[in-house]
Design an enzyme around this catalytic site. Structure first.
Site, PDB file in Angstrom:
ATOM      1  N   GLU A 195      -9.664   2.201   4.057  1.00 56.08           N
ATOM      2  CA  GLU A 195      -8.933   1.823   5.260  1.00 56.08           C
ATOM      3  C   GLU A 195      -9.899   1.255   6.300  1.00 56.08           C
ATOM      4  O   GLU A 195     -11.011   1.755   6.469  1.00 56.08           O
ATOM      5  CB  GLU A 195      -8.182   3.029   5.822  1.00 56.08           C
ATOM      6  N   HIS A 227      -6.224   1.640   0.586  1.00 54.77           N
ATOM      7  CA  HIS A 227      -6.244   3.022   1.073  1.00 54.77           C
ATOM      8  C   HIS A 227      -7.161   3.902   0.226  1.00 54.77           C
ATOM      9  O   HIS A 227      -6.951   5.116   0.128  1.00 54.77           O
ATOM     10  CB  HIS A 227      -4.842   3.646   1.068  1.00 54.77           C
ATOM     11  N   GLY A 247       4.068  -0.711   2.923  1.00 54.44           N
ATOM     12  CA  GLY A 247       5.219   0.169   2.710  1.00 54.44           C
ATOM     13  C   GLY A 247       5.207   0.608   1.259  1.00 54.44           C
ATOM     14  O   GLY A 247       4.168   1.033   0.743  1.00 54.44           O
ATOM     15  N   SER A 268      -1.989  -3.288   2.816  1.00 47.65           N
ATOM     16  CA  SER A 268      -1.498  -2.225   1.936  1.00 47.65           C
ATOM     17  C   SER A 268      -0.702  -2.834   0.781  1.00 47.65           C
ATOM     18  O   SER A 268      -1.264  -3.538  -0.042  1.00 47.65           O
ATOM     19  CB  SER A 268      -0.674  -1.224   2.752  1.00 47.65           C
ATOM     20  N   ALA A 269       0.609  -2.612   0.721  1.00 43.39           N
ATOM     21  CA  ALA A 269       1.409  -3.198  -0.360  1.00 43.39           C
ATOM     22  C   ALA A 269       1.295  -4.712  -0.386  1.00 43.39           C
ATOM     23  O   ALA A 269       1.280  -5.333  -1.451  1.00 43.39           O
ATOM     24  CB  ALA A 269       2.872  -2.779  -0.208  1.00 43.39           C
TER      25      ALA A 269
END
Length: 240
Positions: A196, A161, A92, A124-125
């Site tokens: 990714e 990413h 997020g 991700s985060a």
């Protein structure tokens, strides 16, 4: 004790369903563990309950408990290993995630839990906060955390990413240019950029790039390719 950490670049790869590409990596990393203590704090435009529901549907084999539902989250993190839980941190907005971790006094408990070999998975985060700081995230700083300092599980920076695609006619800086800005000011700190569908796996004091795509390590003015399956353990000494 040693860390047992899976740092996924993303929750999706291409047009695949949520966490579809990551399932094999996740279950290999979890071993027999099926109880997940999920940290939803990176969510901004969806509720934490909605986030937990999405993860539960993507991983129906697991029992997913949202950390936000627990009255004393620090104690829950401290007791995760004893309770047979893995700690999972979703993606997020990285600034919102880190700010909320600081607000709930969870930075130190998370560090201790991971150092004590509590299984950790972040995408991700949730992967970004495993580095020294979040200064190489791709996210907008929609909120100001008390510090950019993160969990420092690995002694370098991450850029999930990662892409080197430049849309035709787009005149903004490329990702490489943005990362070069960081490494110009911090020439001795590596930035590991992962595409990714790939992840960094840290276990038994060994760091490996897993997945089917290559990545890069940016140091100073250099951009060095890393390949799927590569042993990157030497990067664990990059702060020395």
């Amino acid at each position: 004790m040693t860390a047992h950490v899976l740092m996924l670049s993303s929750s999706r790869q291409g047009d695949e369903a949520y966490l579809e590409h990551a399932r094999a990596l996740i279950f290999t990393h979890l071993g027999d563990v099926r109880d997940l203590l999920f940290v939803p704090y990176a969510a901004v435009t969806q509720s934490y309950d909605e986030y937990v529901d999405a993860v539960s549907k993507a991983l129906p084999e697991c029992n997913v408990t949202g950390l936000h539902t627990i009255e004393d989250p620090a104690t829950a993190v401290n007791n995760a290993k004893k309770n047979g839980q893995a700690i999972v941190v979703g993606g997020g907005n990285t600034f919102h995630l880190l700010s909320t971790l600081y607000a709930n006094a969870l930075i130190v408990p998370l560090k201790h839990a991971i150092a004590d070999c509590t299984p950790y998975i972040g995408w991700s985060a949730g992967a970004n906060i495993c580095g020294q700081s979040i200064r190489t995230t791709n996210d907008m700083p929609i909120i100001e955390p008390p510090s950019f300092d993160a969990l420092d599980i690995v002694p370098f920076q991450l850029n999930p990413h990662y892409t080197d695609y430049q849309p035709p006619g787009h005149n903004g800086e490329t990702r490489d240019q943005r990362l070069a800005e960081y490494t110009t000011l911090n020439p001795t700190t590596p930035v590991v950029a992962i595409r990714e569908g790939t992840a960094l796996r840290l276990t038994d004091n060994q760091l490996t790039l897993v997945g089917e795509k290559d990545g890069f390590v940016f140091v100073g003015k250099e951009k060095k390719p890393i390949h799927a399956g590569d042993d990157l353990t030497k990067l664990l000494n990059s702060a020395e």
